[in-house]
Design a protein around this motif. Structure first.
Motif, short mmCIF file in Angstrom:
data_model
loop_
_atom_site.label_atom_id
_atom_site.label_comp_id
_atom_site.label_asym_id
_atom_site.label_seq_id
_atom_site.Cartn_x
_atom_site.Cartn_y
_atom_site.Cartn_z
N HIS A 1 0.84 -1.19 0.00
CA HIS A 1 0.00 0.00 0.00
C HIS A 1 0.89 1.25 0.00
O HIS A 1 1.73 1.43 0.88
CB HIS A 1 -0.90 0.02 1.23
N ALA B 1 -2.52 4.24 -4.46
CA ALA B 1 -3.94 4.34 -4.07
C ALA B 1 -4.67 5.39 -4.90
O ALA B 1 -5.92 5.35 -5.00
CB ALA B 1 -4.04 4.68 -2.59
N PHE C 1 -7.09 -1.13 -3.30
CA PHE C 1 -6.48 -2.27 -2.62
C PHE C 1 -7.53 -3.02 -1.82
O PHE C 1 -8.47 -2.43 -1.27
CB PHE C 1 -5.37 -1.80 -1.67
N ASN D 1 -6.13 -6.22 3.78
CA ASN D 1 -4.73 -6.61 3.96
C ASN D 1 -4.58 -8.13 4.03
O ASN D 1 -5.26 -8.80 4.82
CB ASN D 1 -4.19 -5.97 5.25
#
Length: 402
Positions: free
Chosen positions: A5, A10, A15, A18
């Motif tokens: 990230h 971004a 995304f 996690n």
């Protein structure tokens, strides 16, 4: 595809949840075990070798002083061949030097001493030195054996600071966290000094080939490096790269990349959460890259590098060079002794010849005087015979003169 990230990424893509926390590391071609001509000196550090050398000189000087003091206090000194007491002193001095050097060196290398020291002082000094030499010999042989059984591989670098002190280039894919950190680093940091060694491009196959070929190092997420190591070891059975012990970024959030118009993002994140809760993602990471664990071990043995190195002639050149040097010095001393001995022998012959001539001249003078005496005796006897001594004739007079 899982990426770290970043703010710049971004802005372009989305995304997912996690997947795992990764870290960045640096990998480089694994060094191989090579021959070392001075490998026999590796068991001791340079400071210890210097200490042993100084201790040897000190023990030799101490033994010589003890022997000299014994010689001064005893009545064992005898004059030389020519009756000069100084010659006896020189002979005793050289003998004390020879004995002190022989005792010190023989004890140090574990060789028998041809002559036992006389007196308590030399025996105490020799015994202490013999014990110290025995301890040094045991430690040296043990360390040398351990180095042969479990050799130590010298790494080109193991930290970021050590990498900046070399001329090894490093490939950094453009846009990753390491590249951004280098470009934003201040001039007094190690990241800034990497600029002169940095190679930036996005040709991943080329960068991978050149990394395994040793052309440059690579800075990449640890999971990517482990995957390449596992793939190489599974196909070739060898570990071709190593990973430095220092990590660059230890808390990098890795997630799946998707377009901003992807409409299944909510369901995908829900599935990722469930997989993480049951530990399936971590299980897949460890089991799929199991073979890489062998290459991630410390470089402390040749087994870890996938090959066993046999000793070759270079490993013995150092010891053979010392042996050849000793033989050369001994031969030079032997030739020098022969030359000096012949010169002394020639001088002795000349002195003996001069003395023989003197004795010959002296003997001739004695023969002439003896002959004169005999002739005088004969004249006296003949005169006695002429004055009426009838019983004294030539026949019984001659024996009286000889």
């Amino acid at each position: 595809m899982a990426l770290g990230h970043t703010i710049d990424r971004a802005k372009v893509v989305d995304f997912s949840e996690n997947l795992y926390i990764d870290e960045f590391a640096i990998a480089y071609k694994r060094p191989k075990l090579t021959s070392d001509i001075i490998g026999f000196t590796r068991p001791f550090a340079l400071s210890l070798w210097i200490t042993v050398f100084v201790a040897t000189l000190f023990v030799c000087a101490t033994t010589w002083l003890i022997l000299r003091s014994h010689s001064a206090l005893s009545d064992s000194r005898r004059p030389g061949r020519d009756g000069d007491p100084g010659a006896g002193n020189r002979t005793r001095f050289l003998r004390d030097v020879e004995e002190s050097v022989r005792w010190t060196i023989c004890h140090l290398i574990g060789q028998p001493v041809p002559q036992d020291p006389a007196g308590n002082g030399p025996r105490i000094a020799g015994g202490l030195w013999l014990l110290s030499a025995f301890i040094l010999g045991v430690v040296y042989r043990g360390n040398l054996k351990a180095m042969l059984i479990l050799p130590k591989v010298v790494l080109p670098f193991d930290t970021l600071q050590e990498l900046t002190e070399t001329n090894i280039p490093i490939w950094i894919p453009e846009g990753n966290l390491v590249h951004k950190a280098i470009m934003a680093a201040t001039p007094d940091s190690a990241y800034y000094r990497l600029r002169k060694q940095m190679l930036v491009h996005l040709d991943v196959p080329r960068g991978t080939r050149e990394t395994f070929a040793g052309i440059h190092a690579v800075a990449s997420p640890m999971t990517t490096i482990v995957f390449l190591i596992d793939l190489t070891f599974s196909t070739t059975g060898k570990c071709k790269v190593y990973v430095i012990s220092e990590r660059l970024f230890k808390t990098v959030s890795m997630g799946l990349v998707m377009s901003k118009t992807f409409d299944q993002k909510t369901e995908l994140n829900r599935a990722i959460k469930r997989l993480k809760e049951f530990g399936i993602i971590e299980y897949l990471r460890t089991t799929d890259m199991f073979n890489a664990t062998e290459c991630l071990k410390p470089l402390s043995s040749s087994v870890a590098s996938g090959e066993l190195r046999a000793l070759d002639i270079v490993d013995f050149l150092g010891v053979c060079a010392i042996y050849a040097s000793g033989i050369t010095v001994a031969a030079a001393v032997f030739v020098l002794e022969l030359v000096l001995g012949r010169r002394r022998e020639g001088r002795g012959r000349e002195g003996a010849k001069d003395g023989g001539e003197d004795r010959e001249h002296g003997g001739r003078g004695e023969d002439r005087s003896e002959g004169q005496k005999r002739r005088n005796g004969k004249v006296r006897l003949w005169r006695l015979g002429g004055f009426g001594d009838s019983h004294l004739t030539l026949g019984n007079a001659l024996p009286c003169t000889y």
